[in-house]
Scaffold this active site. Structure first.
Site, short mmCIF file in Angstrom:
data_model
loop_
_atom_site.label_atom_id
_atom_site.label_comp_id
_atom_site.label_asym_id
_atom_site.label_seq_id
_atom_site.Cartn_x
_atom_site.Cartn_y
_atom_site.Cartn_z
N PRO A 80 0.87 -1.67 0.28
CA PRO A 80 -0.20 -0.26 0.22
C PRO A 80 0.90 1.22 -0.14
O PRO A 80 1.74 1.26 0.41
CB PRO A 80 -0.72 -0.01 1.45
CG PRO A 80 -0.21 -0.95 1.59
CD PRO A 80 0.44 -2.32 1.14
N ASN A 81 0.54 2.13 -0.29
CA ASN A 81 1.39 3.47 -0.82
C ASN A 81 1.83 3.94 -1.43
O ASN A 81 2.73 5.00 -1.91
CB ASN A 81 1.45 4.21 0.76
CG ASN A 81 -0.51 3.74 1.25
OD1 ASN A 81 -1.26 4.82 0.30
ND2 ASN A 81 -0.36 3.95 2.49
N ARG B 184 4.09 11.38 -1.61
CA ARG B 184 4.14 10.38 -0.40
C ARG B 184 5.41 11.15 0.38
O ARG B 184 6.16 10.76 0.09
CB ARG B 184 3.61 9.34 0.11
CG ARG B 184 4.96 8.55 -0.86
CD ARG B 184 4.25 7.11 0.41
NE ARG B 184 4.02 6.50 1.49
CZ ARG B 184 4.45 5.58 1.98
NH1 ARG B 184 5.13 4.60 1.31
NH2 ARG B 184 3.71 5.25 2.73
N TYR C 62 10.63 9.07 1.47
CA TYR C 62 10.58 7.92 0.49
C TYR C 62 11.07 8.95 -0.54
O TYR C 62 11.35 8.13 -1.63
CB TYR C 62 9.33 7.41 0.26
CG TYR C 62 8.56 7.45 1.46
CD1 TYR C 62 9.31 5.84 1.76
CD2 TYR C 62 7.68 7.83 2.57
CE1 TYR C 62 8.34 5.05 3.22
CE2 TYR C 62 7.42 7.10 3.36
CZ TYR C 62 7.27 5.98 3.98
OH TYR C 62 6.98 5.01 4.80
N ASN D 37 8.64 -4.96 -1.46
CA ASN D 37 8.17 -4.58 -0.30
C ASN D 37 6.55 -4.40 0.51
O ASN D 37 5.25 -3.37 -0.14
CB ASN D 37 8.29 -3.02 -0.96
CG ASN D 37 8.37 -2.43 -0.26
OD1 ASN D 37 7.91 -2.09 1.43
ND2 ASN D 37 8.83 -0.67 -0.75
N ALA E 183 3.59 -1.12 4.71
CA ALA E 183 3.07 -0.24 6.18
C ALA E 183 2.60 -2.48 6.26
O ALA E 183 2.80 -2.58 7.69
CB ALA E 183 1.84 -0.31 6.67
N GLU F 299 13.48 -8.78 0.35
CA GLU F 299 12.36 -7.64 1.00
C GLU F 299 12.81 -6.22 1.15
O GLU F 299 14.35 -5.95 0.86
CB GLU F 299 12.75 -7.25 2.87
CG GLU F 299 11.61 -6.92 3.92
CD GLU F 299 11.74 -6.75 5.01
OE1 GLU F 299 12.65 -7.40 5.80
OE2 GLU F 299 10.79 -6.43 5.96
N HIS G 1 13.16 -2.41 1.84
CA HIS G 1 12.57 -1.34 1.86
C HIS G 1 12.85 0.56 1.09
O HIS G 1 14.14 0.24 1.33
CB HIS G 1 12.66 -0.86 3.57
CG HIS G 1 11.10 -2.16 4.21
ND1 HIS G 1 9.93 -2.20 3.75
CD2 HIS G 1 11.69 -2.99 4.79
CE1 HIS G 1 9.50 -2.89 4.64
NE2 HIS G 1 10.61 -3.72 5.05
N ARG H 76 13.58 4.97 12.21
CA ARG H 76 12.01 4.82 12.19
C ARG H 76 11.62 4.46 13.79
O ARG H 76 11.64 4.10 15.34
CB ARG H 76 11.48 4.95 11.21
CG ARG H 76 12.08 5.57 9.86
CD ARG H 76 11.19 4.66 8.44
NE ARG H 76 9.85 6.04 8.38
CZ ARG H 76 8.96 5.21 8.11
NH1 ARG H 76 9.12 4.92 7.00
NH2 ARG H 76 7.86 6.71 7.97
C1 DQA Z 1 8.61 1.26 3.95
C2 DQA Z 1 8.23 1.69 5.56
C3 DQA Z 1 7.32 1.04 5.58
O1 DQA Z 1 6.93 1.59 7.45
C4 DQA Z 1 6.32 1.64 5.55
O2 DQA Z 1 4.68 1.97 6.05
C5 DQA Z 1 6.10 1.68 3.87
C6 DQA Z 1 6.68 2.00 3.02
C7 DQA Z 1 9.54 1.47 2.63
O3 DQA Z 1 9.44 1.25 1.79
O4 DQA Z 1 10.19 2.24 3.27
O5 DQA Z 1 4.55 2.07 3.43
O6 DQA Z 1 7.97 -0.24 3.73
#
Ligand code: DQA
Length: 143
Positions: free
Chosen positions: A9-10, A17, A22, A73, A76, A97, A99, A106
């Site tokens: 998501p997102n 965002r 990011y 990725n 959340a 994985e 990020h 964080r």
């Molecule tokens: C994320 C880190 C997560 O904590 C966050 O909720 C995201 C993006 C990252 O790519 O840094 O949506 O996965």
């Protein structure tokens, strides 16, 4: 080698965002990077982004017997989804994985990664180029 790149998501809101966290590169920039990496490295990349947990589980399951590696990725869902962890374990496909941000620096609630428990490697805090690094890692170790 066939690699599935999954984004949660997102991630489609990249560039819009929280750019201080990011970065300013957009989701379209990420897709272009994936295409370039696929061409240069001679790997087949299938990508999918969803804001819905079950759709990500469906795609992981559909990769069984089809893909040789997964770059994920979960966004959340990283910190909440046992369903994604179980799906990754179920298919047993080598997974990395990724990020974009450095989650280790964080909030406390980002310090647990369920998906990461089923991954052979984690790349965090390298921006979108972390996806390229993940693809190279899978190619080097599992092609
Ligand atoms: C994320 C880190 C997560 O904590 C966050 O909720 C995201 C993006 C990252 O790519 O840094 O949506 O996965």
């Amino acid at each position: 080698m066939k690699i599935l790149v999954l984004n949660g998501p997102n991630i489609n809101m990249l560039g819009i965002r929280e750019p201080d966290i990011y970065g300013r590169e957009t989701f379209a920039d990420l897709l272009a990077l994936l295409e370039k990496t696929a061409r240069e490295e001679q790997v087949e990349i299938r990508q999918f982004q969803s804001n819905h947990e079950g759709e990500l589980v469906d795609r992981i399951q559909a990769a069984y017997g089809v893909c040789d590696g997964i770059v994920i990725n979960p966004a959340a869902y990283t910190h909440t989804s046992i369903a994604i962890l179980d799906a990754l374990k179920a298919v047993g496909i080598p997974a990395v994985e990724v990020h974009i941000s450095d989650v280790s620096a964080r909030e406390d609630f980002r310090q647990v990664s369920y998906a990461g428990m089923a991954c052979c490697k984690t790349i965090a805090g390298h921006g979108i180029k972390g996806y390229r690094e993940a693809i190279l890692y899978l190619k080097d170790n599992y092609a």
